[in-house]
Write a protein that holds these residues in place. Structure first.
Motif, PDB file in Angstrom:
ATOM      1  N   VAL A   1      40.830 -79.104  96.858  1.00 29.84           N
ATOM      2  CA  VAL A   1      39.494 -78.214  96.251  1.00 29.84           C
ATOM      3  C   VAL A   1      39.913 -77.713  94.819  1.00 29.84           C
ATOM      4  N   GLU A   2      39.099 -76.918  94.295  1.00 29.40           N
ATOM      5  CA  GLU A   2      39.490 -76.636  92.665  1.00 29.40           C
ATOM      6  C   GLU A   2      40.750 -75.832  92.640  1.00 29.40           C
ATOM      7  N   GLU A   3      40.904 -74.892  93.602  1.00 31.29           N
ATOM      8  CA  GLU A   3      42.008 -73.944  93.406  1.00 31.29           C
ATOM      9  C   GLU A   3      43.267 -74.596  93.938  1.00 31.29           C
ATOM     10  N   GLY A   4      43.263 -75.576  94.811  1.00 25.52           N
ATOM     11  CA  GLY A   4      44.514 -76.297  95.471  1.00 25.52           C
ATOM     12  C   GLY A   4      44.102 -77.210  96.505  1.00 25.52           C
ATOM     13  N   VAL A   5      44.713 -77.056  97.615  1.00 25.58           N
ATOM     14  CA  VAL A   5      44.538 -77.929  98.773  1.00 25.58           C
ATOM     15  C   VAL A   5      44.056 -76.934  99.919  1.00 25.58           C
ATOM     16  N   ALA A   6      42.805 -77.323 100.443  1.00 24.97           N
ATOM     17  CA  ALA A   6      42.428 -76.428 101.634  1.00 24.97           C
ATOM     18  C   ALA A   6      42.697 -76.777 102.923  1.00 24.97           C
ATOM     19  N   VAL A   7      43.223 -76.116 103.826  1.00 24.43           N
ATOM     20  CA  VAL A   7      43.646 -76.521 105.094  1.00 24.43           C
ATOM     21  C   VAL A   7      42.111 -76.577 106.038  1.00 24.43           C
ATOM     22  N   ILE A   8      41.810 -77.709 106.557  1.00 23.41           N
ATOM     23  CA  ILE A   8      40.482 -77.928 107.250  1.00 23.41           C
ATOM     24  C   ILE A   8      40.726 -77.864 108.679  1.00 23.41           C
ATOM     25  N   GLY A   9      42.122 -78.229 109.235  1.00 25.33           N
ATOM     26  CA  GLY A   9      42.370 -78.350 110.508  1.00 25.33           C
ATOM     27  C   GLY A   9      43.774 -78.175 110.562  1.00 25.33           C
ATOM     28  N   LEU A  10      44.274 -77.897 111.792  1.00 28.14           N
ATOM     29  CA  LEU A  10      45.833 -77.759 112.343  1.00 28.14           C
ATOM     30  C   LEU A  10      46.184 -78.485 113.827  1.00 28.14           C
ATOM     31  N   ILE A  11      47.007 -79.018 113.751  1.00 29.57           N
ATOM     32  CA  ILE A  11      47.710 -79.869 115.195  1.00 29.57           C
ATOM     33  C   ILE A  11      48.105 -78.687 116.000  1.00 29.57           C
TER      34      ILE A  11
ATOM     35  N   GLY B   1      51.719 -69.608 111.542  1.00 24.28           N
ATOM     36  CA  GLY B   1      50.573 -68.614 111.111  1.00 24.28           C
ATOM     37  C   GLY B   1      49.869 -69.134 110.112  1.00 24.28           C
ATOM     38  N   ILE B   2      49.845 -70.480 109.401  1.00 21.17           N
ATOM     39  CA  ILE B   2      48.833 -71.093 108.685  1.00 21.17           C
ATOM     40  C   ILE B   2      47.569 -71.163 109.504  1.00 21.17           C
ATOM     41  N   GLU B   3      46.561 -70.884 108.706  1.00 22.41           N
ATOM     42  CA  GLU B   3      45.038 -70.831 109.471  1.00 22.41           C
ATOM     43  C   GLU B   3      44.328 -71.903 108.416  1.00 22.41           C
ATOM     44  N   VAL B   4      43.327 -72.045 109.466  1.00 16.37           N
ATOM     45  CA  VAL B   4      42.182 -72.852 108.954  1.00 16.37           C
ATOM     46  C   VAL B   4      41.548 -72.090 107.728  1.00 16.37           C
ATOM     47  N   LYS B   5      41.170 -72.750 106.769  1.00 19.15           N
ATOM     48  CA  LYS B   5      40.421 -72.037 105.607  1.00 19.15           C
ATOM     49  C   LYS B   5      41.178 -71.550 104.485  1.00 19.15           C
ATOM     50  N   ASP B   6      42.902 -71.572 104.784  1.00 19.81           N
ATOM     51  CA  ASP B   6      43.731 -71.101 103.900  1.00 19.81           C
ATOM     52  C   ASP B   6      43.827 -72.185 102.840  1.00 19.81           C
TER      53      ASP B   6
ATOM     54  N   THR C   1      58.161 -73.002 101.676  1.00 20.51           N
ATOM     55  CA  THR C   1      57.279 -71.700 101.541  1.00 20.51           C
ATOM     56  C   THR C   1      56.046 -72.063 101.122  1.00 20.51           C
ATOM     57  N   PHE C   2      54.866 -72.047 101.862  1.00 19.68           N
ATOM     58  CA  PHE C   2      53.697 -72.223 101.542  1.00 19.68           C
ATOM     59  C   PHE C   2      52.939 -70.897 100.736  1.00 19.68           C
ATOM     60  N   THR C   3      52.565 -71.011  99.527  1.00 18.67           N
ATOM     61  CA  THR C   3      51.712 -69.826  99.099  1.00 18.67           C
ATOM     62  C   THR C   3      50.350 -70.322  99.469  1.00 18.67           C
ATOM     63  N   VAL C   4      49.582 -69.287 100.089  1.00 19.23           N
ATOM     64  CA  VAL C   4      48.260 -69.454 100.356  1.00 19.23           C
ATOM     65  C   VAL C   4      47.167 -68.399  99.940  1.00 19.23           C
ATOM     66  N   GLN C   5      46.240 -68.692  99.630  1.00 23.96           N
ATOM     67  CA  GLN C   5      45.035 -67.769  99.825  1.00 23.96           C
ATOM     68  C   GLN C   5      44.240 -67.550 100.852  1.00 23.96           C
ATOM     69  N   ARG C   6      44.257 -66.339 101.614  1.00 26.68           N
ATOM     70  CA  ARG C   6      43.281 -66.262 102.634  1.00 26.68           C
ATOM     71  C   ARG C   6      42.363 -65.332 102.329  1.00 26.68           C
ATOM     72  N   GLY C   7      41.203 -65.640 102.181  1.00 27.57           N
ATOM     73  CA  GLY C   7      40.224 -64.578 101.247  1.00 27.57           C
ATOM     74  C   GLY C   7      40.667 -64.116 100.209  1.00 27.57           C
TER      75      GLY C   7
ATOM     76  N   ARG D   1      49.435 -64.972 100.275  1.00 25.07           N
ATOM     77  CA  ARG D   1      50.687 -64.399 100.918  1.00 25.07           C
ATOM     78  C   ARG D   1      51.616 -65.769 100.951  1.00 25.07           C
ATOM     79  N   GLU D   2      52.724 -65.529 101.417  1.00 22.88           N
ATOM     80  CA  GLU D   2      53.731 -66.413 101.388  1.00 22.88           C
ATOM     81  C   GLU D   2      53.979 -66.642 103.216  1.00 22.88           C
ATOM     82  N   ILE D   3      54.121 -68.309 103.469  1.00 21.97           N
ATOM     83  CA  ILE D   3      54.271 -68.413 104.921  1.00 21.97           C
ATOM     84  C   ILE D   3      55.281 -69.546 104.805  1.00 21.97           C
ATOM     85  N   ARG D   4      56.161 -69.274 105.589  1.00 20.68           N
ATOM     86  CA  ARG D   4      57.602 -70.010 105.641  1.00 20.68           C
ATOM     87  C   ARG D   4      57.288 -70.956 106.977  1.00 20.68           C
ATOM     88  N   VAL D   5      57.321 -72.401 106.724  1.00 23.56           N
ATOM     89  CA  VAL D   5      57.000 -73.360 107.851  1.00 23.56           C
ATOM     90  C   VAL D   5      58.276 -74.172 108.159  1.00 23.56           C
ATOM     91  N   ARG D   6      58.738 -74.264 109.293  1.00 24.83           N
ATOM     92  CA  ARG D   6      60.019 -75.180 109.426  1.00 24.83           C
ATOM     93  C   ARG D   6      59.441 -76.673 109.773  1.00 24.83           C
TER      94      ARG D   6
END
Length: 299
Positions: free
Chosen positions: A221-231, A240-245, A275-281, A285-290
């Protein structure tokens, strides 16, 4: 036309139909189902078969059928998540084979033919041309530096051989794109050549560093990369990453596109923390993912 028919005489007997059964509890069953059909090509007298990985991912039983109705059980020797190719082996020997070519010398405009199974015993062929040789990235954390895009339409199940004008296998059919100039996408056969000795010797790609995987489906997307689904129960989902982040940064480095995201991740090791920096609405926020090795999740 006579040359074309003669060309198919030795190819068709070596193209098999694949039927795989996967347990309902396997992570891939939710999207791909528990019963899958595919095509494949016998490539040597030892009974090795090349196909595309999604046909046999997580399979507990695999049955291959030749055009003459002979049926054999097969085992999954190796699934290469990097290329998307899977290698099967069946017990039968001294069967017809498809000769392997090379994909490095391919050029746009080259004639190609797809051969695929349409059911257990029927095979169909579809001719066309190579329309593009270019990078390809997909939403499921998958990317090819060079994909083969062709005007030939897949006439049957995925996983069949893409052949050059000499009848040599130059790719494994992966996806239907359904664009007039790019009907089908094939995985270059040279990606198999690079790892075949290791697969035949050890049943895996030995010595290659597993890529980190987090289990996200993405769309640029224009702002970065949108999460459209999760395994489900994947690393990103658990963290804690969510769809639409919308992923803005990875480890404090701006993410400009999906390809750049993958490249940044794959410079690291499976098991590393990101460390993912995501926009939610309106919130950032920053979310750490192993991360983990995708093969371990789908084992």
């Amino acid at each position: 036309m006579n040359d074309y028919l003669k060309f198919l005489e030795y190819v068709v007997p070596a193209v098999v139909s694949i039927r795989s059964l996967t347990p309902q509890r396997h992570p891939s069953a939710r999207i791909l189902g528990t019963e899958r059909m595919g095509s494949g090509a016998i490539i040597d007298e030892e009974g090795h078969i090349l196909t595309v990985g999604y046909v046999v991912m997580g399979a507990r039983t695999i049955e291959v059928t030749l055009p003459d109705q002979q049926q054999y059980p097969a085992t999954l020797l190796c699934q290469d998540f990097v290329s998307g190719i899977a290698v099967l082996q069946m017990s039968a020997r001294d069967l017809p084979t498809v000769p392997l070519g090379r994909s490095t010398a391919l050029r746009e405009g080259d004639k190609v033919i797809i051969v695929a199974a349409t059911d257990q015993t029927q095979r169909m062929a579809s001719p066309g041309f190579i329309s593009a040789l270019r990078p390809f990235d997909a939403y499921w954390e998958y990317m090819l530096d060079t994909a083969i895009l062709t005007t030939a339409m897949n006439p049957g199940f995925g996983g069949g051989p893409l052949l050059d004008g000499l009848g040599q296998m130059i790719g494994v059919l992966s996806l239907n794109l359904n664009s007039p100039k790019e009907m089908s996408l094939a995985i270059p056969i040279d990606l198999f050549h690079q790892v075949k000795d290791s697969i035949f010797a050890f049943g895996e790609v030995a010595g290659r560093r597993p890529r980190p995987w987090v289990g996200i489906y993405t769309e640029p997307v224009e702002e970065g990369v949108a999460v459209i689904g999760l395994i489900p129960n994947g690393p990103a989902s658990r963290a804690g990453i969510e769809v639409k982040d919308v992923i803005l940064e990875l480890d404090s480095v701006e993410v400009s596109g999906r390809r750049e995201l993958y490249e940044a991740m794959w410079r690291r090791y499976a098991g590393d923390e990101f460390t993912f920096t995501v926009q939610r609405g309106e919130e950032v926020r920053e979310i750490r993912v192993r991360s983990m090795d995708r093969a371990e999740y789908y084992r």
